[in-house]
Design a protein around this motif. Structure first.
Motif, PDB file in Angstrom:
ATOM      1  N   HIS A 246       0.832  -1.190   0.000  1.00  0.00           N
ATOM      2  CA  HIS A 246       0.000   0.000   0.000  1.00  0.00           C
ATOM      3  C   HIS A 246       0.872   1.248   0.000  1.00  0.00           C
ATOM      4  N   THR A 247       0.501   2.212  -0.824  1.00  0.00           N
ATOM      5  CA  THR A 247       1.163   3.513  -0.801  1.00  0.00           C
ATOM      6  C   THR A 247       0.806   4.222   0.500  1.00  0.00           C
ATOM      7  N   PHE A 248       1.782   4.909   1.090  1.00  0.00           N
ATOM      8  CA  PHE A 248       1.479   5.677   2.297  1.00  0.00           C
ATOM      9  C   PHE A 248       2.199   7.007   2.256  1.00  0.00           C
ATOM     10  N   TYR A 249       1.690   7.949   3.015  1.00  0.00           N
ATOM     11  CA  TYR A 249       2.232   9.304   3.068  1.00  0.00           C
ATOM     12  C   TYR A 249       2.471   9.677   4.523  1.00  0.00           C
ATOM     13  N   GLN A 250       3.536  10.408   4.763  1.00  0.00           N
ATOM     14  CA  GLN A 250       3.841  10.913   6.099  1.00  0.00           C
ATOM     15  C   GLN A 250       3.533  12.398   6.115  1.00  0.00           C
ATOM     16  N   ILE A 251       2.562  12.798   6.907  1.00  0.00           N
ATOM     17  CA  ILE A 251       2.162  14.197   6.939  1.00  0.00           C
ATOM     18  C   ILE A 251       2.221  14.726   8.372  1.00  0.00           C
ATOM     19  N   VAL A 252       2.231  16.043   8.486  1.00  0.00           N
ATOM     20  CA  VAL A 252       2.204  16.707   9.793  1.00  0.00           C
ATOM     21  C   VAL A 252       1.050  17.698   9.780  1.00  0.00           C
ATOM     22  N   VAL A 253       0.159  17.592  10.750  1.00  0.00           N
ATOM     23  CA  VAL A 253      -1.015  18.466  10.779  1.00  0.00           C
ATOM     24  C   VAL A 253      -1.153  19.107  12.152  1.00  0.00           C
ATOM     25  N   PRO A 254      -1.764  20.282  12.222  1.00  0.00           N
ATOM     26  CA  PRO A 254      -2.022  20.917  13.518  1.00  0.00           C
ATOM     27  C   PRO A 254      -3.034  20.100  14.326  1.00  0.00           C
ATOM     28  N   PHE A 255      -2.919  20.185  15.640  1.00  0.00           N
ATOM     29  CA  PHE A 255      -3.856  19.488  16.508  1.00  0.00           C
ATOM     30  C   PHE A 255      -5.306  19.817  16.140  1.00  0.00           C
ATOM     31  N   ARG A 256      -5.576  21.099  15.871  1.00  0.00           N
ATOM     32  CA  ARG A 256      -6.960  21.505  15.624  1.00  0.00           C
ATOM     33  C   ARG A 256      -7.517  20.865  14.354  1.00  0.00           C
ATOM     34  N   VAL A 257      -6.650  20.641  13.358  1.00  0.00           N
ATOM     35  CA  VAL A 257      -7.098  19.990  12.127  1.00  0.00           C
ATOM     36  C   VAL A 257      -7.401  18.520  12.389  1.00  0.00           C
ATOM     37  N   LEU A 258      -6.514  17.866  13.140  1.00  0.00           N
ATOM     38  CA  LEU A 258      -6.762  16.473  13.499  1.00  0.00           C
ATOM     39  C   LEU A 258      -8.088  16.347  14.234  1.00  0.00           C
ATOM     40  N   ALA A 259      -8.319  17.229  15.203  1.00  0.00           N
ATOM     41  CA  ALA A 259      -9.536  17.156  16.016  1.00  0.00           C
ATOM     42  C   ALA A 259     -10.787  17.314  15.164  1.00  0.00           C
ATOM     43  N   SER A 260     -10.739  18.203  14.177  1.00  0.00           N
ATOM     44  CA  SER A 260     -11.926  18.460  13.359  1.00  0.00           C
ATOM     45  C   SER A 260     -12.165  17.358  12.332  1.00  0.00           C
ATOM     46  N   MET A 261     -11.104  16.642  11.929  1.00  0.00           N
ATOM     47  CA  MET A 261     -11.229  15.621  10.881  1.00  0.00           C
ATOM     48  C   MET A 261     -11.270  14.200  11.427  1.00  0.00           C
ATOM     49  N   LEU A 262     -11.078  14.037  12.722  1.00  0.00           N
ATOM     50  CA  LEU A 262     -11.033  12.698  13.309  1.00  0.00           C
ATOM     51  C   LEU A 262     -12.416  12.056  13.276  1.00  0.00           C
ATOM     52  N   LYS A 263     -12.467  10.821  12.785  1.00  0.00           N
ATOM     53  CA  LYS A 263     -13.710  10.055  12.768  1.00  0.00           C
ATOM     54  C   LYS A 263     -13.502   8.766  13.550  1.00  0.00           C
ATOM     55  N   LEU A 264     -14.302   8.558  14.565  1.00  0.00           N
ATOM     56  CA  LEU A 264     -14.215   7.339  15.357  1.00  0.00           C
ATOM     57  C   LEU A 264     -15.213   6.318  14.822  1.00  0.00           C
ATOM     58  N   ASP A 265     -14.751   5.080  14.702  1.00  0.00           N
ATOM     59  CA  ASP A 265     -15.666   4.036  14.230  1.00  0.00           C
ATOM     60  C   ASP A 265     -16.033   3.068  15.347  1.00  0.00           C
ATOM     61  N   ASP A 266     -15.883   3.510  16.603  1.00  0.00           N
ATOM     62  CA  ASP A 266     -16.129   2.602  17.722  1.00  0.00           C
ATOM     63  C   ASP A 266     -17.614   2.429  18.043  1.00  0.00           C
ATOM     64  N   SER A 267     -18.482   3.111  17.300  1.00  0.00           N
ATOM     65  CA  SER A 267     -19.912   2.902  17.497  1.00  0.00           C
ATOM     66  C   SER A 267     -20.417   1.731  16.663  1.00  0.00           C
ATOM     67  N   LEU A 268     -19.531   1.222  15.792  1.00  0.00           N
ATOM     68  CA  LEU A 268     -19.903   0.118  14.920  1.00  0.00           C
ATOM     69  C   LEU A 268     -19.655  -1.225  15.594  1.00  0.00           C
ATOM     70  N   ASP A 269     -20.238  -2.262  15.016  1.00  0.00           N
ATOM     71  CA  ASP A 269     -19.972  -3.630  15.468  1.00  0.00           C
ATOM     72  C   ASP A 269     -18.492  -3.928  15.299  1.00  0.00           C
ATOM     73  N   VAL A 270     -17.941  -4.783  16.153  1.00  0.00           N
ATOM     74  CA  VAL A 270     -16.512  -5.065  16.126  1.00  0.00           C
ATOM     75  C   VAL A 270     -16.039  -5.532  14.753  1.00  0.00           C
ATOM     76  N   ASN A 271     -16.882  -6.203  13.996  1.00  0.00           N
ATOM     77  CA  ASN A 271     -16.490  -6.700  12.677  1.00  0.00           C
ATOM     78  C   ASN A 271     -16.593  -5.644  11.588  1.00  0.00           C
ATOM     79  N   GLU A 272     -17.085  -4.466  11.959  1.00  0.00           N
ATOM     80  CA  GLU A 272     -17.231  -3.390  10.982  1.00  0.00           C
ATOM     81  C   GLU A 272     -16.290  -2.233  11.262  1.00  0.00           C
TER      82      GLU A 272
END
Length: 224
Positions: free
Chosen positions: A4-30
């Motif tokens: 897999h291609t990957f990229y190393q980036i550096v972002v401000p904390f505030r950008v991470l916070a606004s773009m972070l998506k948690l998938d822990d509301s899904l079933d463990v297999n999803e």
């Protein structure tokens, strides 16, 4: 073999916070992450807030951009390849499979200290990863991890005054060569007699709770 291609980036904390998506509301297999432990995330937040005027260490986060919504434009530099600009829409979302608690802790830390929003965190972004790939990546990163022994953490912890005191007293004593710093227990096969963890536990029994000590010089004399 699929790579897999990957990229190393550096972002401000505030950008991470606004773009972070948690998938822990899904079933463990999803999903491709464990459930968020709020206590663990709060510890990260307190660590950042406490050390915001000094230094702190946040290991890189690892994940994907939802739906691969980004564009990479190479920028050649002195013959080097694979350098360039990664354009990511602020409407996109980071889905992490390593560092979720650090990310949630960062978001919480900005509530305690909004000025942290301008600080930066490193993120490794993989492209073209299916849910199955992300699950496997989570396994591969975590299945060999082992928490370091408390004895070693005590030896290396300069931030905690009690740990520092115990380590200094022991290291300057005649017991120095008999102390096990790497493991929590001095085994029968070792030439060590005491572990640093056991000596810290002894110090707590003698001196009381670390957060109730007001004179560490006097406490150190009692241990000598």
């Amino acid at each position: 073999m699929l790579c897999h291609t990957f990229y190393q980036i550096v972002v401000p904390f505030r950008v991470l916070a606004s773009m972070l998506k948690l998938d822990d509301s899904l079933d463990v297999n999803e999903r491709s992450q464990r459930l968020v432990d709020k206590t663990r995330a709060k510890k990260v937040a307190k660590y950042l807030d406490k050390n915001k005027d000094g230094f702190y260490v946040i290991p890189p986060l690892v994940g994907v951009i939802e739906n691969d919504e980004f564009t990479f434009t190479p920028v050649p530099l002195d013959g080097l390849e694979n350098l360039g600009q990664l354009e990511i829409s602020l409407e996109s979302k980071f889905i992490l499979f390593d560092g979720q608690h650090r990310a949630v802790g960062i978001r919480e830390a900005m509530r305690l200290a909004p000025e942290l929003g301008s600080q930066f965190v490193s993120i490794t972004i993989f492209a073209g990863m299916s849910l199955s790939d992300r699950k496997q990546a989570f396994h591969d990163i975590n299945y060999t991890q082992k928490t370091p022994a408390q004895a070693l953490c005590i030896a290396y912890n300069e931030r905690d005054q009690f740990d520092r005191m115990v380590n200094e007293v022991v290291s300057n004593s005649s017991l120095r060569g008999l102390i096990e710093y790497e493991k929590n227990v001095a085994s029968g096969k070792s030439d060590k007699i005491y572990s640093l963890k056991a000596l810290k536990d002894f110090a707590v029994n003698v001196l009381g709770k670390p957060n109730e000590i007001t004179d560490f010089d006097d406490a150190a004399h009692k241990l000598e």
